[in-house]
Scaffold this active site. Structure first.
Site: not given
Length: 469
Positions: A239-242
């Protein structure tokens, strides 16, 4: 037959890490086998495709250096070709017109789900051979085989078999005259003579449908290779946080394009225990059949390590070209300060990203506007005045300006005053940078430039005088 691969993104979003890895593997497979690489933009989703997304994909590919031999080729420029082939399939009895309304299709779907049956096309028009008529609900459906199985060998996953009974008569031309994905890619790959289709394993269930269309067109299907997905460090979907952000965000965050490529090539492929791969190494060694079967996990720390490795081992001039972009992006002028190659040499061991390097280099490209109050309290004290004044005189008198000359001035001051280097280096560091942290003191002073260094030492001496009781 010459190997021809293609990367075919849909411009409904940016080019992210997963797409960039797919593009890299397609590019490498073609290069390693002396073939060609085609870039195709699958932009037939008119509701979601945007010019901005197209440009983001093109920019990302260019920044990574994954330049195509052909393309970009846009599907929206080939609509008449899709309509021609769909019409030929109808004439050959391998496809047919269907006219159900959306409400009828949804009602059939709801009934199947209520009965606990997998929703599928009812087949109402399969045997009617309904002629063409001007109808807003008109679509063309492919006449999928009813019995047997589709069997193919996947270069990554091995043997895959899919029963035709699990596949229904998919729409190949929508009511708006646009082709559907599974149909358009077959026509494209045939026309573009694609020999190897390398893509994410979310497309595995599309492959049997496409193989049946190839066979209906009397054509041989290409070799397929479906790549396992990339997971986040915690094993969940990336995801974006990764890090599932635009490739251009990785540029903005300060990563070298070849460092990112080196990282991506190892997200699913390996060659012994080797970790560092030049582009030439990748081309020489990569084979898609060597891609791992299991999903990979994204590791930001590993990417940081690779990025810094290239800071330390690349020609500083090559890294400096990228650093200059970041200096400008942060509002600095690379021509109004030290040579950027020398900044790279000074900071390579201390920074993991170009963004961080540019931030740290601000002290040499912009006026010193702020001082760390704790650093001032600790080091710009009355006892520092004499060492700073002495080294200022020696620096001003040096015949040449170099790190060695600065170091000699410091050594002479320490010897003349009989003090330890720390009694001089730390106040001098605060004078030049406003902080207690910087590269080696000789480089710190040298990169400021002689005139600016003298000016900042004078400002520090004034601070000491102003603070005197």
């Amino acid at each position: 037959m010459t190997c021809r691969t293609r990367f075919a993104p849909s411009p409904t979003g940016y080019l992210h890490i997963g797409g960039a890895r797919t593009a890299l593997y397609c590019w490498l497979e073609s290069r390693s086998r002396g073939g060609q690489f085609v870039l195709r933009v699958e932009d037939t989703d008119q509701e979601r495709s945007t010019p901005e997304a197209v440009q983001a994909i093109l920019d990302g590919m260019a920044w990574l250096g994954l330049n195509p031999d052909e393309g970009p080729i846009y599907q929206t420029h080939r609509l008449e070709r899709y309509r021609q082939v769909a019409s030929e399939l109808v004439q050959a009895g391998k496809a047919y017109y269907a006219y159900e309304s959306k409400d009828e299709i949804q009602a059939a779907r709801d009934a199947a789900m209520a009965a606990g049956i997998k929703p599928r096309y009812s087949g109402k028009y399969r045997t009617e051979n309904a002629p063409y008529r001007d109808d807003p609900n008109r679509v063309i459906r492919f006449r999928n085989p009813e019995g047997g199985s589709v069997v193919f060998h996947d270069a990554v996953k091995g043997r895959i078999e899919w029963a035709n009974a699990e596949l229904d008569d998919l729409v190949i031309e929508r009511s708006d005259g646009f082709p559907t994905y599974n149909f358009a890619v077959v026509v494209d790959d045939l026309d573009m003579q694609i020999t190897d289709v390398i893509r994410g394993d979310d497309h595995v269930n599309n492959t049997p449908r496409q193989i049946n269309i190839y066979e209906a067109l009397g054509a041989k299907a290409p070799r397929f290779a479906h790549l396992p997905m990339i997971l986040g460090p915690d094993g969940t979907k990336l995801s974006k946080r990764h890090g599932a952000v635009s490739v251009m965000q990785w540029r903005d965050d300060g990563y070298l394009p070849h460092a990112l490529l080196n990282y991506l090539v190892r997200l699913g492929w390996s060659y012994g225990d080797q970790e560092i791969f030049s582009i030439a190494d990748m081309v020489r060694l990569f084979r898609v059949e060597d891609v791992n079967h299991s999903a990979s996990r994204f590791d930001r720390d590993k990417l940081d390590w690779l990025n810094q490795h290239y800071f330390k081992t690349d020609d500083p001039a090559a890294t400096a070209a990228h650093l200059e972009w970041h200096l400008r992006d942060q509002g600095m002028d690379p021509t109004r300060g030290p040579k950027t190659t020398e900044v790279v040499v000074a900071l390579a061991e201390r920074c993991k990203t170009l963004k961080e390097m540019a931030e740290r280099a601000r002290v040499w490209y912009a006026p010193l506007a702020e001082y760390d109050s704790a650093a001032v309290d600790k080091h710009l004290v009355e006892g520092a005045a004499a060492p700073l004044a002495d080294v200022r005189t020696r620096i001003a008198a040096q015949a040449e300006w170099s790190p060695a000359a600065v170091q000699q001035s410091l050594a002479d001051t320490v010897a003349a005053l009989g003090i330890g280097m720390g009694k001089l280096a730390q106040p001098l560091r605060v004078a030049i940078t406003g902080t207690q942290v910087s590269p080696s003191i000789d480089h710190t002073v040298y990169l400021a430039g002689r005139d600016e260094a003298l000016k900042r030492i004078d400002a520090a001496l004034q601070k000491i005088a102003d603070r005197a009781p």
